[in-house]
Design an enzyme around this catalytic site. Structure first.
Site, PDB file in Angstrom:
ATOM      1  N   TYR A   1     -12.477   1.057   9.354  1.00 13.16           N
ATOM      2  CA  TYR A   1     -11.211   1.628   9.828  1.00 13.16           C
ATOM      3  C   TYR A   1     -11.389   2.143  11.253  1.00 13.16           C
ATOM      4  O   TYR A   1     -11.946   3.210  11.500  1.00 13.16           O
ATOM      5  CB  TYR A   1     -10.711   2.705   8.859  1.00 13.16           C
ATOM      6  CG  TYR A   1      -9.680   2.136   7.901  1.00 13.16           C
ATOM      7  CD1 TYR A   1      -9.878   0.867   7.342  1.00 13.16           C
ATOM      8  CD2 TYR A   1      -8.493   2.802   7.597  1.00 13.16           C
ATOM      9  CE1 TYR A   1      -8.932   0.293   6.501  1.00 13.16           C
ATOM     10  CE2 TYR A   1      -7.542   2.238   6.755  1.00 13.16           C
ATOM     11  CZ  TYR A   1      -7.776   0.991   6.215  1.00 13.16           C
ATOM     12  OH  TYR A   1      -6.831   0.422   5.394  1.00 13.16           O
TER      13      TYR A   1
ATOM     14  N   TRP B   1      -5.189   0.992  12.957  1.00 11.29           N
ATOM     15  CA  TRP B   1      -3.880   1.642  12.809  1.00 11.29           C
ATOM     16  C   TRP B   1      -3.631   2.446  14.072  1.00 11.29           C
ATOM     17  O   TRP B   1      -4.580   2.962  14.683  1.00 11.29           O
ATOM     18  CB  TRP B   1      -3.886   2.556  11.574  1.00 11.29           C
ATOM     19  CG  TRP B   1      -4.221   1.815  10.319  1.00 11.29           C
ATOM     20  CD1 TRP B   1      -5.422   1.803   9.667  1.00 11.29           C
ATOM     21  CD2 TRP B   1      -3.363   0.948   9.578  1.00 11.29           C
ATOM     22  NE1 TRP B   1      -5.352   0.991   8.558  1.00 11.29           N
ATOM     23  CE2 TRP B   1      -4.101   0.451   8.475  1.00 11.29           C
ATOM     24  CE3 TRP B   1      -2.041   0.539   9.728  1.00 11.29           C
ATOM     25  CZ2 TRP B   1      -3.561  -0.433   7.541  1.00 11.29           C
ATOM     26  CZ3 TRP B   1      -1.504  -0.333   8.784  1.00 11.29           C
ATOM     27  CH2 TRP B   1      -2.258  -0.806   7.717  1.00 11.29           C
ATOM     28  N   THR B   2      -2.354   2.596  14.441  1.00  6.04           N
ATOM     29  CA  THR B   2      -2.128   3.150  15.788  1.00  6.04           C
ATOM     30  C   THR B   2      -1.275   4.431  15.812  1.00  6.04           C
ATOM     31  O   THR B   2      -0.671   4.724  16.833  1.00  6.04           O
ATOM     32  CB  THR B   2      -1.485   2.083  16.703  1.00  6.04           C
ATOM     33  OG1 THR B   2      -0.244   1.665  16.116  1.00  6.04           O
ATOM     34  CG2 THR B   2      -2.394   0.892  16.915  1.00  6.04           C
ATOM     35  N   GLU B   3      -1.267   5.170  14.702  1.00  4.84           N
ATOM     36  CA  GLU B   3      -0.486   6.427  14.760  1.00  4.84           C
ATOM     37  C   GLU B   3      -0.892   7.278  15.964  1.00  4.84           C
ATOM     38  O   GLU B   3      -0.041   7.801  16.683  1.00  4.84           O
ATOM     39  CB  GLU B   3      -0.708   7.273  13.494  1.00  4.84           C
ATOM     40  CG  GLU B   3      -0.013   6.771  12.264  1.00  4.84           C
ATOM     41  CD  GLU B   3      -0.952   5.955  11.393  1.00  4.84           C
ATOM     42  OE1 GLU B   3      -1.797   5.198  11.958  1.00  4.84           O
ATOM     43  OE2 GLU B   3      -0.833   6.043  10.165  1.00  4.84           O
TER      44      GLU B   3
ATOM     45  N   TRP C   1      -9.086  -2.161   0.735  1.00  2.00           N
ATOM     46  CA  TRP C   1      -9.219  -1.150   1.800  1.00  2.00           C
ATOM     47  C   TRP C   1      -9.711   0.185   1.280  1.00  2.00           C
ATOM     48  O   TRP C   1     -10.379   0.917   1.984  1.00  2.00           O
ATOM     49  CB  TRP C   1      -7.891  -0.984   2.553  1.00  2.00           C
ATOM     50  CG  TRP C   1      -6.781  -0.287   1.826  1.00  2.00           C
ATOM     51  CD1 TRP C   1      -5.934  -0.823   0.894  1.00  2.00           C
ATOM     52  CD2 TRP C   1      -6.370   1.080   1.972  1.00  2.00           C
ATOM     53  NE1 TRP C   1      -5.040   0.115   0.452  1.00  2.00           N
ATOM     54  CE2 TRP C   1      -5.282   1.301   1.110  1.00  2.00           C
ATOM     55  CE3 TRP C   1      -6.814   2.144   2.760  1.00  2.00           C
ATOM     56  CZ2 TRP C   1      -4.626   2.530   0.995  1.00  2.00           C
ATOM     57  CZ3 TRP C   1      -6.162   3.364   2.651  1.00  2.00           C
ATOM     58  CH2 TRP C   1      -5.087   3.558   1.776  1.00  2.00           C
TER      59      TRP C   1
ATOM     60  N   ASP D   1      -9.269   3.189  13.314  1.00  2.00           N
ATOM     61  CA  ASP D   1      -8.454   4.326  13.766  1.00  2.00           C
ATOM     62  C   ASP D   1      -9.192   5.643  13.560  1.00  2.00           C
ATOM     63  O   ASP D   1      -8.825   6.653  14.151  1.00  2.00           O
ATOM     64  CB  ASP D   1      -7.100   4.365  13.054  1.00  2.00           C
ATOM     65  CG  ASP D   1      -7.224   4.444  11.539  1.00  2.00           C
ATOM     66  OD1 ASP D   1      -8.115   3.766  10.981  1.00  2.00           O
ATOM     67  OD2 ASP D   1      -6.443   5.177  10.909  1.00  2.00           O
TER      68      ASP D   1
ATOM     69  N   ASP E   1       0.826  -1.218   0.000  1.00  2.00           N
ATOM     70  CA  ASP E   1       0.000   0.000   0.000  1.00  2.00           C
ATOM     71  C   ASP E   1       0.855   1.260   0.000  1.00  2.00           C
ATOM     72  O   ASP E   1       1.972   1.265   0.522  1.00  2.00           O
ATOM     73  CB  ASP E   1      -0.912   0.017   1.241  1.00  2.00           C
ATOM     74  CG  ASP E   1      -0.110  -0.034   2.540  1.00  2.00           C
ATOM     75  OD1 ASP E   1       0.881  -0.805   2.597  1.00  2.00           O
ATOM     76  OD2 ASP E   1      -0.450   0.687   3.488  1.00  2.00           O
ATOM     77  N   GLU E   2       0.280   2.302  -0.577  1.00  4.32           N
ATOM     78  CA  GLU E   2       0.773   3.679  -0.433  1.00  4.32           C
ATOM     79  C   GLU E   2       2.271   3.816  -0.704  1.00  4.32           C
ATOM     80  O   GLU E   2       2.947   4.615  -0.050  1.00  4.32           O
ATOM     81  CB  GLU E   2       0.469   4.199   0.985  1.00  4.32           C
ATOM     82  CG  GLU E   2      -1.006   4.234   1.299  1.00  4.32           C
ATOM     83  CD  GLU E   2      -1.333   4.692   2.704  1.00  4.32           C
ATOM     84  OE1 GLU E   2      -2.331   5.380   2.866  1.00  4.32           O
ATOM     85  OE2 GLU E   2      -0.591   4.340   3.661  1.00  4.32           O
TER      86      GLU E   2
HETATM   87  C1  ACM Z   1      -3.754   1.288   4.383  1.00  2.00           C
HETATM   88  O1  ACM Z   1      -4.639   1.782   5.102  1.00  2.00           O
HETATM   89  N1  ACM Z   1      -2.730   2.024   4.015  1.00  2.00           N
HETATM   90  C2  ACM Z   1      -3.819  -0.090   3.952  1.00  2.00           C
END
Ligand code: ACM
Length: 649
Positions: free
Chosen positions: A460, A506-508, A435, A462, A368-369
């Protein structure tokens, strides 16, 4: 100590009230069956549940009977640990008891309706029986059984004065999808082995069976790889920063890099075993070629960019420019070099060890990204394009992904990656995790790729689940009611290829484990029901009733959850004459909102919200609180008029 006493008294009172309701149920007639049905709060909603007359009372001595050597030890242990801890009753597992209290039975003849994970649960006035084709089915049946107990069954210590009664029911249940996952990002912030175990404990209550373990990213490499010691000596450590991740001041050279951690291979084995004992698989993710700054900080030769020798593991400073959307422009090159053979040798070592450590059939390789702006200018990449006849940079990534898939397959595993891998042309055998909405998953399923649905729009975790005024700031929002609308088998998809669905954490912006729990619950209730239960069984009103019942259970389990459903949603508009108009909308029915503009704390004797509010001329603060009848249920929220004016602009 006093506080603890008050808390426990409240809990006991609640538990007692619950048990009392069940006692009354036996005494009431058929006319009130609907009411008693409502007292049963199983999440995810079973395929079929029939309430019968009567209740089962837990005796002082309980025997659990199951044939030994049939893979039922985990279920027996789980059940007896829960019962003993919370009720203090004696549990024996002697298999020849004349009249066992709880019987766990594996079918000798396969029941096709139940499949690999389904179960039947019968609670009668004198005995409880769970049957299934496989041990996993028994384990999920045990989870439903526990949910029929009063909430105090979740307590970590003995709870006295509870009537341990269960409603009599017949349940037939099996999942819609076999892959029911939660992704836990332990790279952005590291979470300890014990915290990961708690994460698993909380998952299995709601019949999730897959932990997607996001082990590597720009902020940390979290798994020991033998022969590549710098991955964890260098790659697992950053500078501790507190505040809003993404905006941190870049660390200076003298700030200590002591924040982070990693799992040794022994830790990983322990976690895999812990998960397996609870019928959970762990899928590792090694996120490449983007999101790789921690690996590059350890081994700069993996980058195409000579300046990588100066790169450090990210400590939350800005490294990407997202202003033009995805893929982002990288300010530092956080990609592995697709034109460098050393990268493939490196990944072969990593994947060889990862494949041995995790028995699960898939390895997730990210994808990804990945920013392409450094590749576009790089001579090595240009030479690779010429040599391999690659016309575009997305084709370069596709070339990389196919080589990685070959490595994964050579270790006897299946390759999975995020949906970006479809862009330059994916290999037909690649599995896709969708996603960026459902659409990539729909298309990939039609193209016969195995697909796991985890769209940002619904899954998501997060994203903020309430107003920015109560939440750590994230760039997007996802309320519980939207999560509940998740349909992993959307129209247009080929359901044969949708192997599962999951939500991603995600945990940023998540700095501690209590906040992990707060972000997961109750939204993961909605995800679990969306993945397990038949679509026609989903019902928002019933779901909210059950969610509230489970809040009591999580209180006993000491698991944090978000009470955001009780807080109003703020919407601001301007009237024709440019006045600010503030609308307050509860997310669930049956709540009253009280407010003040005079800076004092409102309660239910204050003005009750009825229609859009215009603040008095000199007011500078709106304070609101939500009640159900006489009971305050929402958080007291204070929001400045200046903030509301800004939102209306
Ligand atoms: C993602 O949320 N970058 C998979």
């Amino acid at each position: 100590m006093k506080k603890l006493f008050i808390l426990l008294s409240c809990c006991i009172f609640t538990a007692g009230a619950y048990a009392q309701t069940l006692v009354n149920e036996t005494e009431i007639g058929d006319a009130e069956t609907a009411i008693s049905q409502a007292q049963i709060a199983i999440i995810p909603e079973p395929v079929s549940l029939m309430k019968k007359a009567g209740t089962f009372t837990l005796p002082a001595n309980i025997s659990i009977q199951a044939a030994k050597g049939e893979g039922l030890t985990q279920s027996i242990n789980f059940l007896s640990e829960r019962i003993t801890t919370a009720t203090g009753k004696f549990v024996s597992t002697v298999s020849n008891a004349n009249h066992p209290t709880i019987k766990l039975i594996l079918n000798t003849q396969n029941d096709p309706q139940l499949g690999l994970e389904g179960y039947k649960l019968n609670v009668n006035t004198t005995q409880i029986v769970i049957t299934a084709n496989k041990p996993a089915g028994i384990f999920w049946g045990v989870q439903s059984l526990i949910q029929l107990f009063p909430p105090a069954i979740e307590s970590k210590e003995l709870v006295e004065n509870v009537k341990w009664k269960l409603p009599c029911v017949d349940v037939i249940d099996y999942p819609k999808l076999g892959w029911r996952g939660l992704m836990f990002d332990v790279a952005r912030h590291f979470f300890t082995k014990e915290e990961v175990k708690q994460f698993i404990d909380n998952m299995v209550r709601y019949k999730f069976n897959l932990l997607h373990f996001h082990l590597t990213d720009d902020e940390g490499w979290r798994i020991e790889i033998k022969g590549l010691p710098k991955l964890t000596e260098v790659g697992a450590w950053s500078v501790k920063k507190t505040g809003t991740f993404g905006d941190f001041i870049p660390p200076t050279a003298d700030e200590p890099r002591t924040y982070g951690g990693f799992y040794t291979q022994e830790d990983i084995k322990e976690l895999v075993q812990y998960a397996q004992d609870r019928f959970v698989n762990i899928m590792p993710e090694i996120d490449v070629p983007g999101h790789s700054l921690a690996a590059i900080a350890a081994y700069p030769e993996l980058s195409c960019t000579p300046d990588a020798v100066n790169y450090k593991v990210r400590s939350g400073e800005k490294i990407m420019d997202w202003s033009r959307g995805a893929p982002p422009l990288a300010l530092v090159d956080n990609t592995l070099c697709p034109a460098n053979e050393k990268v493939y040798v490196f990944l072969d070592s990593v994947i060889t060890q990862v494949a041995k450590l995790f028995p699960f059939e898939y390895i997730h390789m990210g994808g990804d990204e990945a920013p392409h702006n450094f590749w576009e200018k790089n001579d090595q990449v240009k030479a690779l394009m010429q040599r391999e006849g690659l016309k575009t940079i997305p084709q370069v990534q596709a070339y990389f992904e196919k080589r990685i898939e070959q490595i994964v397959v050579s270790k006897g595993k299946k390759f999975m990656a995020w949906d970006e891998i479809l862009e330059g042309g994916a290999s037909p055998t690649a599995s896709v995790m969708s996603w960026r909405g459902l659409k990539y998953g729909i298309q990939a399923s039609k193209d016969k790729h195995n697909v796991v649905m985890s769209p940002t729009e619904f899954a998501y975790l997060d994203y903020m689940q309430a107003d920015l005024i109560t939440e750590p700031k994230v760039y997007a929002s996802l309320r519980l009611n939207k999560t509940y609308q998740f349909n992993p088998l959307p129209a247009g998809a080929d359901p044969k290829f949708i192997i599962g669905a999951q939500a991603n954490l995600w945990t940023e912006q998540i700095f501690n484990f209590r906040q992990v729990q707060y972000m997961v619950w109750p939204r993961a209730f909605a995800i679990s029901e969306s993945i397990w239960s038949p679509l026609e069984k989903k019902n928002w009103t019933s779901f909210i009733d059950r969610t509230e019942a489970h809040f009591k259970r999580l209180d006993f389990a000491e698991v944090k959850y978000s009470p955001a459903i009780y807080d109003p949603i703020f919407t601001v508009k301007r009237s024709a004459d440019k006045q600010l108009m503030i609308e307050l909308t509860p997310e669930i029915d049956g709540l009253d909102i009280y407010y003040s503009f005079d800076n004092s704390m409102p309660d239910r004797f204050y003005p009750k919200y009825a229609s859009a509010l215009t603040p008095p001329k000199d007011a500078n603060m709106l304070r609101v609180i939500t009640y159900r009848g006489k009971q305050a249920v929402g958080r007291l929220i204070s929001i400045s008029i200046a903030e509301l004016q800004k939102r209306a602009r």
